[in-house]
Scaffold this motif. Structure first.
Motif, PDB file in Angstrom:
ATOM      1  N   ASN A 133       0.841  -1.196   0.000  1.00 40.89           N
ATOM      2  CA  ASN A 133       0.000   0.000   0.000  1.00 40.89           C
ATOM      3  C   ASN A 133       0.875   1.244   0.000  1.00 40.89           C
ATOM      4  O   ASN A 133       1.835   1.337   0.749  1.00 40.89           O
ATOM      5  CB  ASN A 133      -0.909   0.042   1.227  1.00 40.89           C
ATOM      6  CG  ASN A 133      -2.017  -0.983   1.160  1.00 40.89           C
ATOM      7  OD1 ASN A 133      -2.220  -1.599   0.135  1.00 40.89           O
ATOM      8  ND2 ASN A 133      -2.719  -1.162   2.261  1.00 40.89           N
ATOM      9  N   GLY A 134       0.549   2.200  -0.846  1.00 37.91           N
ATOM     10  CA  GLY A 134       1.307   3.440  -0.922  1.00 37.91           C
ATOM     11  C   GLY A 134       2.519   3.363  -1.829  1.00 37.91           C
ATOM     12  O   GLY A 134       3.218   4.353  -1.986  1.00 37.91           O
ATOM     13  N   SER A 135       2.754   2.207  -2.418  1.00 39.10           N
ATOM     14  CA  SER A 135       3.894   2.048  -3.320  1.00 39.10           C
ATOM     15  C   SER A 135       3.553   2.618  -4.691  1.00 39.10           C
ATOM     16  O   SER A 135       2.381   2.710  -5.065  1.00 39.10           O
ATOM     17  CB  SER A 135       4.261   0.572  -3.481  1.00 39.10           C
ATOM     18  OG  SER A 135       4.663   0.028  -2.244  1.00 39.10           O
ATOM     19  N   THR A 136       4.593   2.975  -5.423  1.00 36.06           N
ATOM     20  CA  THR A 136       4.388   3.474  -6.782  1.00 36.06           C
ATOM     21  C   THR A 136       4.047   2.312  -7.708  1.00 36.06           C
ATOM     22  O   THR A 136       4.270   1.144  -7.368  1.00 36.06           O
ATOM     23  CB  THR A 136       5.662   4.164  -7.305  1.00 36.06           C
ATOM     24  OG1 THR A 136       6.712   3.193  -7.390  1.00 36.06           O
ATOM     25  CG2 THR A 136       6.081   5.309  -6.398  1.00 36.06           C
ATOM     26  N   GLN A 137       3.521   2.633  -8.879  1.00 33.01           N
ATOM     27  CA  GLN A 137       3.174   1.594  -9.849  1.00 33.01           C
ATOM     28  C   GLN A 137       4.413   0.806 -10.264  1.00 33.01           C
ATOM     29  O   GLN A 137       4.349  -0.409 -10.468  1.00 33.01           O
ATOM     30  CB  GLN A 137       2.513   2.212 -11.082  1.00 33.01           C
ATOM     31  CG  GLN A 137       1.973   1.190 -12.058  1.00 33.01           C
ATOM     32  CD  GLN A 137       0.871   0.338 -11.457  1.00 33.01           C
ATOM     33  OE1 GLN A 137      -0.028   0.869 -10.809  1.00 33.01           O
ATOM     34  NE2 GLN A 137       0.943  -0.961 -11.653  1.00 33.01           N
ATOM     35  N   ARG A 138       5.536   1.479 -10.338  1.00 34.62           N
ATOM     36  CA  ARG A 138       6.792   0.818 -10.708  1.00 34.62           C
ATOM     37  C   ARG A 138       7.175  -0.241  -9.670  1.00 34.62           C
ATOM     38  O   ARG A 138       7.616  -1.339 -10.011  1.00 34.62           O
ATOM     39  CB  ARG A 138       7.874   1.883 -10.813  1.00 34.62           C
ATOM     40  CG  ARG A 138       9.123   1.439 -11.484  1.00 34.62           C
ATOM     41  CD  ARG A 138      10.013   2.648 -11.690  1.00 34.62           C
ATOM     42  NE  ARG A 138      11.084   2.305 -12.586  1.00 34.62           N
ATOM     43  CZ  ARG A 138      11.995   3.149 -13.011  1.00 34.62           C
ATOM     44  NH1 ARG A 138      11.968   4.405 -12.625  1.00 34.62           N
ATOM     45  NH2 ARG A 138      12.941   2.770 -13.820  1.00 34.62           N
ATOM     46  N   GLN A 139       6.996   0.083  -8.379  1.00 33.60           N
ATOM     47  CA  GLN A 139       7.309  -0.875  -7.318  1.00 33.60           C
ATOM     48  C   GLN A 139       6.315  -2.029  -7.322  1.00 33.60           C
ATOM     49  O   GLN A 139       6.701  -3.186  -7.111  1.00 33.60           O
ATOM     50  CB  GLN A 139       7.309  -0.168  -5.963  1.00 33.60           C
ATOM     51  CG  GLN A 139       8.452   0.803  -5.804  1.00 33.60           C
ATOM     52  CD  GLN A 139       8.284   1.716  -4.614  1.00 33.60           C
ATOM     53  OE1 GLN A 139       7.190   1.875  -4.068  1.00 33.60           O
ATOM     54  NE2 GLN A 139       9.368   2.353  -4.205  1.00 33.60           N
TER      55      GLN A 139
END
Length: 57
Positions: free
Chosen positions: A11-17
């Protein structure tokens, strides 16, 4: 081969992550997968190092 375990929420991670976690095969907290030791996989592990732990065997 290193064993990789997801220890924190995505949760809260970027789409890349999120894409990187999916590429590694990690689906949920506590999920463990074995990853081949290649420069590409080391780069992916480095990108999400705050969400995972790595055990070298």
């Amino acid at each position: 081969m290193p064993k990789v375990t997801q220890i924190k929420s995505k949760n809260g991670s970027t789409q890349r992550q999120l894409d990187t976690l999916r590429s590694l095969g990690l689906r949920r907290i506590g999920h463990t997968v074995e990853v081949k030791d290649t420069p590409q996989s080391r780069g992916m592990l480095h990108r999400v190092r705050h969400l995972i732990t790595v055990q070298e065997d």
